[in-house]
Scaffold this motif. Structure first.
Motif, PDB file in Angstrom:
ATOM      1  N   ASP A  20      43.669  39.328  41.406  1.00 43.25           N
ATOM      2  CA  ASP A  20      43.439  37.894  41.618  1.00 43.25           C
ATOM      3  C   ASP A  20      44.716  37.073  41.522  1.00 43.25           C
ATOM      4  N   GLU A  21      45.608  37.459  40.605  1.00 46.37           N
ATOM      5  CA  GLU A  21      46.848  36.680  40.425  1.00 46.37           C
ATOM      6  C   GLU A  21      47.651  36.638  41.731  1.00 46.37           C
ATOM      7  N   LEU A  22      47.582  37.721  42.507  1.00 45.80           N
ATOM      8  CA  LEU A  22      48.314  37.755  43.781  1.00 45.80           C
ATOM      9  C   LEU A  22      47.528  37.025  44.872  1.00 45.80           C
ATOM     10  N   LEU A  23      46.227  37.240  44.885  1.00 44.79           N
ATOM     11  CA  LEU A  23      45.392  36.579  45.905  1.00 44.79           C
ATOM     12  C   LEU A  23      45.489  35.065  45.786  1.00 44.79           C
ATOM     13  N   ARG A  24      45.617  34.609  44.525  1.00 48.48           N
ATOM     14  CA  ARG A  24      45.701  33.174  44.307  1.00 48.48           C
ATOM     15  C   ARG A  24      46.946  32.581  44.977  1.00 48.48           C
ATOM     16  N   GLU A  25      48.066  33.273  44.830  1.00 46.37           N
ATOM     17  CA  GLU A  25      49.315  32.765  45.432  1.00 46.37           C
ATOM     18  C   GLU A  25      49.189  32.740  46.962  1.00 46.37           C
ATOM     19  N   VAL A  26      48.620  33.824  47.500  1.00 48.32           N
ATOM     20  CA  VAL A  26      48.469  33.932  48.942  1.00 48.32           C
ATOM     21  C   VAL A  26      47.588  32.791  49.460  1.00 48.32           C
TER      22      VAL A  26
END
Ligand code: AMP
Length: 577
Positions: A20-26
């Motif tokens: 999720d931490e990466l999906l959020r940035e994307v």
């Protein structure tokens, strides 16, 4: 497949094995769907496979390797277990690309706390060394400096889990093959290796065979541009008297608003004058001088990359060796000395399938040089009119209106949360005294005055765009075109309509050619002023033309008189348009 089904079939980031931490940035970056290269690369890379990818810049390849790298970092090295031995290494051919990749990795890696350090040559090693000592997860580097820091013990590769060669073909072209091999040989056998290259020459295949283990191969074809289709670089020329070049450039760039442009000038003096003119228009322009040291140049390029500067103004010499891959525009304040120089300059945009724009200011005496470039490249260079003061005013109002609209919506959504800054009460006070619409109008005018919008009072004479192959006589320098006598054997006609009525040179050519015996070729220089225009025609045809036009003619739907110019050529000059 019907159109309705299509969205269901498009891959989604949330289907990819990313936390999720990466999906959020994307999501915050506004990426809606993974690009094809991302859709094909992310799963195997997260699984730890090696990968050989053929993809150019602009396909989203940075996220294709960075997101899996960050996912694996978060998975394999929890934040408290991270030391000073990097997890990932990305090698790039140039420091500009290194900085760009590092910025992307930093952004994507915010949520997983990735520490990114960039190392590149041409800048002092000390700060890079210290940054590495402070702990790092991902190093983005150019090969030479990476070797240097490795040899000095500052860059540890013994605990590396993944290595990426970005734009590998460029690196080989730049002679980095030995450095790359030395670096790869210094990494653990167990690490993952990823190689991206826009082209796949034999040498790349050899490198891949030597260092990649059973790689997944991914190939994103660049769309072939069919013959005869518009070139990737839109090339536009503006015909202006030499004495008005800088003023015209200011207008063109204000209208065009490039995100990242380099403006080429012939001399250092021009560089300073142009920088000043552009800055006065509220454009963020910076001069780049030949004498600047590398550190200073890097800072200027960095400001362009981060958007703090929009325009770099330079001579050819000062711009030498400047590899800026994010340029959207190349601007020629003067026509370059040779066709080859022109082609070399504009080679800086439209790379790797991206769109680019080339803008050139052309004095009448240099039109033939532009035609020569067209012949050399086989690509058209279109002549366009310099934006008028009215065009610019309209565009400025449009921008102000959009900004106000955005602000008004923000303020509506934000009710109650902001602190009371007293603005509302002040406006209410004024509105009790004046019409609220007048209060708003005065506010906008004050704002425009404060932002330094120029009033463009200076008249820039319009010169008729010549047809292909036509060469005009050079004009004398100095003095506005309207004040010099007509060329020998020609006479000048006065047209009592100008820019204010929307009259363009082609309208005058059309009217004369339609209603008299003149053909377009007979018609000489045309100057369009605010409320009048001047046109040169052969003396021997003048009486005949005037007879045909005795009853007047229609220009832009308006009855217009044409007569011999009796020396009122400068009557409209100096007025605001
Ligand atoms: P690159 O090919 O890595 O240089 O990326 C080109 C540009 O595309 C960058 O500005 C990225 O921010 C942007 N980008 C990358 N992936 C996506 C995506 N899935 N959707 C929209 N934009 C993207």
């Amino acid at each position: 497949m019907s159109e309705n089904e299509q969205p269901l079939d498009l891959p989604r980031f949330s289907d990819l094995p990313l936390r999720d931490e990466l999906l959020r940035e994307v999501e915050e970056l506004g990426y809606q769907h993974p690009s094809p290269i991302q859709a094909q690369s992310i799963i195997p890379l997260v699984e730890g496979r090696d990968l050989l990818g053929q993809a150019a810049t602009g396909t989203g390849k940075t996220a294709a390797f960075a997101l899996p790298m960050l996912e694996r970092l978060a998975e394999q090295r929890p934040e408290q277990a991270r030391g000073d031995a990097p997890f990932g290494l990305v090698l790039t051919p140039t420091r500009e690309l290194a900085l760009q990749v590092a910025e992307a990795v930093t952004r994507y890696g915010r949520g997983v706390g990735a520490r990114v350090v960039t190392v590149y040559g041409g800048a002092p090693a000390g700060p890079q060394w210290r940054a590495l000592q402070q702990g790092v997860d991902v190093v983005v580097a150019t090969p030479g400096r990476a070797i240097d820091l490795m040899n000095r013990g500052a860059l540890r590769l013994d605990a590396l889990e993944t290595v990426v060669l970005d734009e590998a073909d460029e690196m080989l072209d730049m002679g980095f093959v030995e450095d790359i091999e030395t670096l790869l040989d210094a990494t653990p056998d167990t690490r993952q290796a990823v190689l991206f290259s826009a082209t796949m020459p034999r040498r790349i295949e050899t490198l891949a065979q030597k260092y990649l283990r059973e790689p997944v191969t991914v190939r994103i074809r660049r769309e072939a541009v069919p013959e005869g289709e518009a070139p990737k670089v839109r090339q536009t020329a503006y015909l202006v008297p030499r004495s008005h070049t800088t003023a015209a450039l200011g207008r063109v760039l204000e209208a065009e608003r490039p995100t990242a442009a380099i403006v080429f000038c012939r001399t250092r003096l021009d560089v300073d004058a142009v920088t000043e003119t552009l800055t006065a228009r509220g454009l963020r322009a910076e001069a780049l001088h030949g004498g600047m040291d590398q550190e200073h140049r890097t800072r200027v390029v960095e400001r362009l990359r981060s958007g703090r500067t929009e325009l770099l103004v330079a001579t050819d010499v000062a711009a030498r060796g400047l590899d800026i891959d994010l340029l959207t525009h190349v601007v020629n304040h003067d026509v370059p000395q040779s066709s080859e120089a022109y082609v070399h300059r504009i080679g800086r945009v439209g790379r790797a399938g991206r769109e680019g724009v080339a803008i050139t200011l052309v004095p009448p005496s240099k039109v033939h040089a532009i035609r020569a470039v067209e012949r050399l490249t086989g690509q058209p260079i279109e002549f366009a009119p310099v934006p008028t003061a009215a065009d610019l005013r309209a565009a400025r109002l449009e921008r102000t209106s959009a900004a106000l609209r955005e602000r008004l919506v923000d303020d509506l959504l934000d009710t109650g949360s902001g602190t009371d800054d007293g603005v509302a009460a002040m406006i209410a006070g004024l509105a009790a005294e004046f019409d609220p619409a007048d209060v708003a109008a005065a506010t906008v005018r004050l704002l425009q005055a404060a932002t330094g919008a120029p009033d463009d009072a200076e008249d820039i004479p319009v010169v008729a765009a010549p047809r292909a192959g036509e060469r005009r006589e050079p004009r004398g320098r100095g003095g506005a075109a309207g004040t010099r006598p007509p060329k020998a054997g020609t006479t000048r006609l006065f047209v009592n309509a100008g820019r204010a009525s929307g009259v363009r040179p082609q309208d005058i050519v059309g009217a004369l050619a339609n209603e008299s015996s003149l053909s377009g070729r007979d018609i000489g220089a045309i100057q369009i002023h605010e409320r009048h225009a001047l046109v040169e025609i052969p003396e021997h045809a003048a009486d005949d033309v005037l007879r045909s036009l005795r009853g007047g003619t229609t220009l832009k739907g308006r009855r217009t008189n044409i007569r011999r110019d009796r020396g009122f050529a400068t009557a409209g000059r100096g007025r605001r348009d």
